[in-house]
Design a protein around this motif. Structure first.
Motif, PDB file in Angstrom:
ATOM      1  N   LEU A 109       0.822  -1.213   0.000  1.00 17.48           N
ATOM      2  CA  LEU A 109       0.000   0.000   0.000  1.00 17.48           C
ATOM      3  C   LEU A 109       0.854   1.260   0.000  1.00 17.48           C
ATOM      4  N   TYR A 110       1.958   1.244   0.760  1.00 23.94           N
ATOM      5  CA  TYR A 110       2.834   2.411   0.778  1.00 23.94           C
ATOM      6  C   TYR A 110       3.413   2.683  -0.603  1.00 23.94           C
ATOM      7  N   PHE A 111       3.870   1.635  -1.272  1.00 22.77           N
ATOM      8  CA  PHE A 111       4.455   1.834  -2.598  1.00 22.77           C
ATOM      9  C   PHE A 111       3.396   2.231  -3.617  1.00 22.77           C
ATOM     10  N   PHE A 112       2.188   1.706  -3.462  1.00 27.40           N
ATOM     11  CA  PHE A 112       1.089   2.148  -4.330  1.00 27.40           C
ATOM     12  C   PHE A 112       0.800   3.630  -4.094  1.00 27.40           C
ATOM     13  N   ALA A 113       0.852   4.044  -2.831  1.00 29.34           N
ATOM     14  CA  ALA A 113       0.637   5.456  -2.506  1.00 29.34           C
ATOM     15  C   ALA A 113       1.708   6.328  -3.159  1.00 29.34           C
ATOM     16  N   LEU A 114       2.961   5.872  -3.114  1.00 27.57           N
ATOM     17  CA  LEU A 114       4.052   6.645  -3.705  1.00 27.57           C
ATOM     18  C   LEU A 114       3.920   6.742  -5.224  1.00 27.57           C
ATOM     19  N   GLU A 115       3.268   5.756  -5.826  1.00 29.01           N
ATOM     20  CA  GLU A 115       3.039   5.806  -7.273  1.00 29.01           C
ATOM     21  C   GLU A 115       2.002   6.856  -7.640  1.00 29.01           C
ATOM     22  N   ASN A 116       1.167   7.235  -6.671  1.00 31.84           N
ATOM     23  CA  ASN A 116       0.014   8.072  -6.995  1.00 31.84           C
ATOM     24  C   ASN A 116      -0.019   9.420  -6.282  1.00 31.84           C
ATOM     25  N   THR A 117       0.975   9.699  -5.452  1.00 31.15           N
ATOM     26  CA  THR A 117       1.032  11.014  -4.808  1.00 31.15           C
ATOM     27  C   THR A 117       2.464  11.302  -4.385  1.00 31.15           C
ATOM     28  N   SER A 118       2.687  12.452  -3.802  1.00 31.98           N
ATOM     29  CA  SER A 118       4.037  12.857  -3.421  1.00 31.98           C
ATOM     30  C   SER A 118       4.463  12.210  -2.108  1.00 31.98           C
ATOM     31  N   VAL A 119       5.775  12.172  -1.885  1.00 30.73           N
ATOM     32  CA  VAL A 119       6.309  11.649  -0.632  1.00 30.73           C
ATOM     33  C   VAL A 119       5.794  12.464   0.541  1.00 30.73           C
ATOM     34  N   THR A 120       5.738  13.785   0.384  1.00 31.92           N
ATOM     35  CA  THR A 120       5.248  14.657   1.449  1.00 31.92           C
ATOM     36  C   THR A 120       3.831  14.283   1.866  1.00 31.92           C
ATOM     37  N   ASN A 121       2.958  14.045   0.887  1.00 34.19           N
ATOM     38  CA  ASN A 121       1.582  13.682   1.200  1.00 34.19           C
ATOM     39  C   ASN A 121       1.497  12.317   1.888  1.00 34.19           C
ATOM     40  N   SER A 279      10.911  12.115  12.904  1.00 38.88           N
ATOM     41  CA  SER A 279      10.882  11.363  11.654  1.00 38.88           C
ATOM     42  C   SER A 279      10.037  12.029  10.564  1.00 38.88           C
ATOM     43  N   PRO A 280       8.790  12.469  10.850  1.00 38.07           N
ATOM     44  CA  PRO A 280       7.991  13.070   9.770  1.00 38.07           C
ATOM     45  C   PRO A 280       8.594  14.358   9.221  1.00 38.07           C
ATOM     46  N   LEU A 281       9.112  15.220  10.094  1.00 39.80           N
ATOM     47  CA  LEU A 281       9.729  16.455   9.623  1.00 39.80           C
ATOM     48  C   LEU A 281      10.974  16.154   8.795  1.00 39.80           C
ATOM     49  N   ALA A 282      11.747  15.158   9.229  1.00 39.83           N
ATOM     50  CA  ALA A 282      12.944  14.768   8.478  1.00 39.83           C
ATOM     51  C   ALA A 282      12.560  14.239   7.100  1.00 39.83           C
ATOM     52  N   ALA A 283      11.486  13.451   7.036  1.00 39.81           N
ATOM     53  CA  ALA A 283      11.045  12.885   5.760  1.00 39.81           C
ATOM     54  C   ALA A 283      10.619  13.976   4.786  1.00 39.81           C
ATOM     55  N   ILE A 284       9.904  14.984   5.297  1.00 38.30           N
ATOM     56  CA  ILE A 284       9.476  16.097   4.439  1.00 38.30           C
ATOM     57  C   ILE A 284      10.678  16.888   3.951  1.00 38.30           C
ATOM     58  N   PRO A 295       6.423  21.464  -0.280  1.00 38.63           N
ATOM     59  CA  PRO A 295       5.360  21.162   0.683  1.00 38.63           C
ATOM     60  C   PRO A 295       4.315  22.264   0.795  1.00 38.63           C
ATOM     61  N   GLY A 296       4.554  23.398   0.139  1.00 37.84           N
ATOM     62  CA  GLY A 296       3.584  24.476   0.159  1.00 37.84           C
ATOM     63  C   GLY A 296       3.832  25.493   1.267  1.00 37.84           C
ATOM     64  N   SER A 297       3.006  26.506   1.304  1.00 38.84           N
ATOM     65  CA  SER A 297       3.182  27.602   2.254  1.00 38.84           C
ATOM     66  C   SER A 297       2.814  27.210   3.677  1.00 38.84           C
ATOM     67  N   GLY A 298       2.231  26.025   3.844  1.00 41.00           N
ATOM     68  CA  GLY A 298       1.854  25.589   5.189  1.00 41.00           C
ATOM     69  C   GLY A 298       2.980  24.920   5.956  1.00 41.00           C
ATOM     70  N   LEU A 299       4.161  24.817   5.332  1.00 40.47           N
ATOM     71  CA  LEU A 299       5.259  24.111   5.983  1.00 40.47           C
ATOM     72  C   LEU A 299       5.652  24.757   7.307  1.00 40.47           C
TER      73      LEU A 299
END
Length: 343
Positions: A109-121, A279-284, A295-299
């Motif tokens: 599911l994670y890899f399917f998600a990466l195929e269809n949206t950004s890593v940030t999302n 971890s999440p901030l590092a990933a973004i 990541p947009g202006s909301g970062l």
């Protein structure tokens, strides 16, 4: 007296390296989704017979098989006949269920998600894990919900929502199948962790880790062959894939696992918890550097909320952290913070 001083010095030095190892592991795991996406892009730019052979499916299967090498080296001794005989039929059933969820359903599911949206999302969507884990732990494990920990995790989730909301406003993007898959993957991962902590505490760690990876990979391959056709794996041993898989394997799997296990063994749970919190901030941040994702202006406002939430959650976990003793228990507890590790 000198011997005692030397012993303390060695322990202090080892503990410091343990903390460093935790941070290295967390950064590596945070980079895993970006590295995978980058490798797929490289394969797309160097197609074989008109198609990309560095697919998410090929990376997952080869990566999982390679990950068995360090597991066998570290934990092969757990696969003794007497230890296997000690496991009840119920433990084998739950071990199988955990393997299916954690090593087949979740990465798929994670890899399917990466195929269809950004890593940030994907990273943002996965932030639903900590509060859900706390709720499920209270229901199934009888653990008391720490109010500060729950509040902190909800603030972190709010920060993630802010980032996503501002990003949608900036580019006019709606939540799609990729984000839904990421949420589903997170729920699968959380359920697997709950099953492990509920029923598999007595299972030797080597049996758990190796069986989970091997069976999960076999089930994932079977699923792909049944529903997607053999083309996913027919060119798995193309030179370009074998060349780049080692970037993934050495960095994410081997170095990541070595650093994670060393950190768990030689550092305090509080230090590990602090590292995994970021971890999440590092990933973004890594997605911004490696993939040039915006990541947009909301970062900034979202990031500030997430850091504040980390502080609130950690203030509520200090007393619980002191009670943790073994690396195994720490690993099961903190896996939810690191989340998906690439395999």
């Amino acid at each position: 007296m000198v011997m005692v001083r030397d012993t303390r010095l060695r322990k202090s030095t080892t503990a410091k390296w343990g903390v460093v190892s935790c941070w290295v592991a967390v950064i590596i795991y945070a980079a895993s989704n970006s590295v995978v996406t980058m490798l797929v892009s490289i394969g797309d730019a160097n197609r074989i017979n008109g198609h990309n052979v560095i697919t998410f499916a090929n990376l997952l299967v080869l990566g999982s098989l390679i990950s068995l090498i360090p597991m066998l080296l570290f934990f092969g001794r757990d696969w003794k006949l007497e230890k296997l005989r000690d496991l009840s039929s119920r433990e084998w059933v739950l071990l199988t269920l955990s393997a299916v969820l954690s090593s087949a359903v979740t990465p798929g599911l994670y890899f399917f998600a990466l195929e269809n949206t950004s890593v940030t999302n994907v990273v943002i969507a996965s932030r639903i894990d900590p509060p859900i884990f706390l709720i499920l732990a209270a229901i199934f494990l009888g653990e008391r919900i720490d109010v500060k920990a729950m509040a902190g995790n909800l603030i972190i989730l709010l920060g993630a929502v802010v980032i996503l909301a501002f990003k949608d406003r900036d580019i006019g993007y709606a939540i799609g199948v990729g984000e839904v898959a990421a949420v589903a993957a997170t729920l699968s991962f959380t359920l697997s962790t709950i099953i492990t902590r509920t029923s598999l505490e007595t299972v030797p760690f080597g049996v758990f880790a190796i069986f989970r990876t091997a069976l999960g990979t076999l089930i994932y391959v079977s699923f792909q062959l049944t529903f997607s056709g053999h083309h996913h794996f027919s060119e798995m041993f193309q030179p370009i894939l074998l060349k780049w898989i080692w970037v993934y394997a050495i960095l994410i799997i081997i170095i990541g696992q070595l650093a994670w296990n060393f950190g768990l063994k030689h550092s305090k749970a509080g230090d590990v918890s602090l590292a995994t919190s970021f971890s999440p901030l590092a990933a973004i941040a890594i997605a911004m550097v490696i993939l040039n994702e915006d990541p947009g202006s909301g970062l900034i406002p979202g990031g500030v909320l997430m850091v504040f939430g980390i502080w609130v959650a950690r203030s509520g976990r200090k007393s619980a952290v002191r009670k943790r003793e073994s690396a195994r228990k720490k690993s099961l507890e903190l896996e939810k913070d690191v989340n998906f590790k690439g395999v």
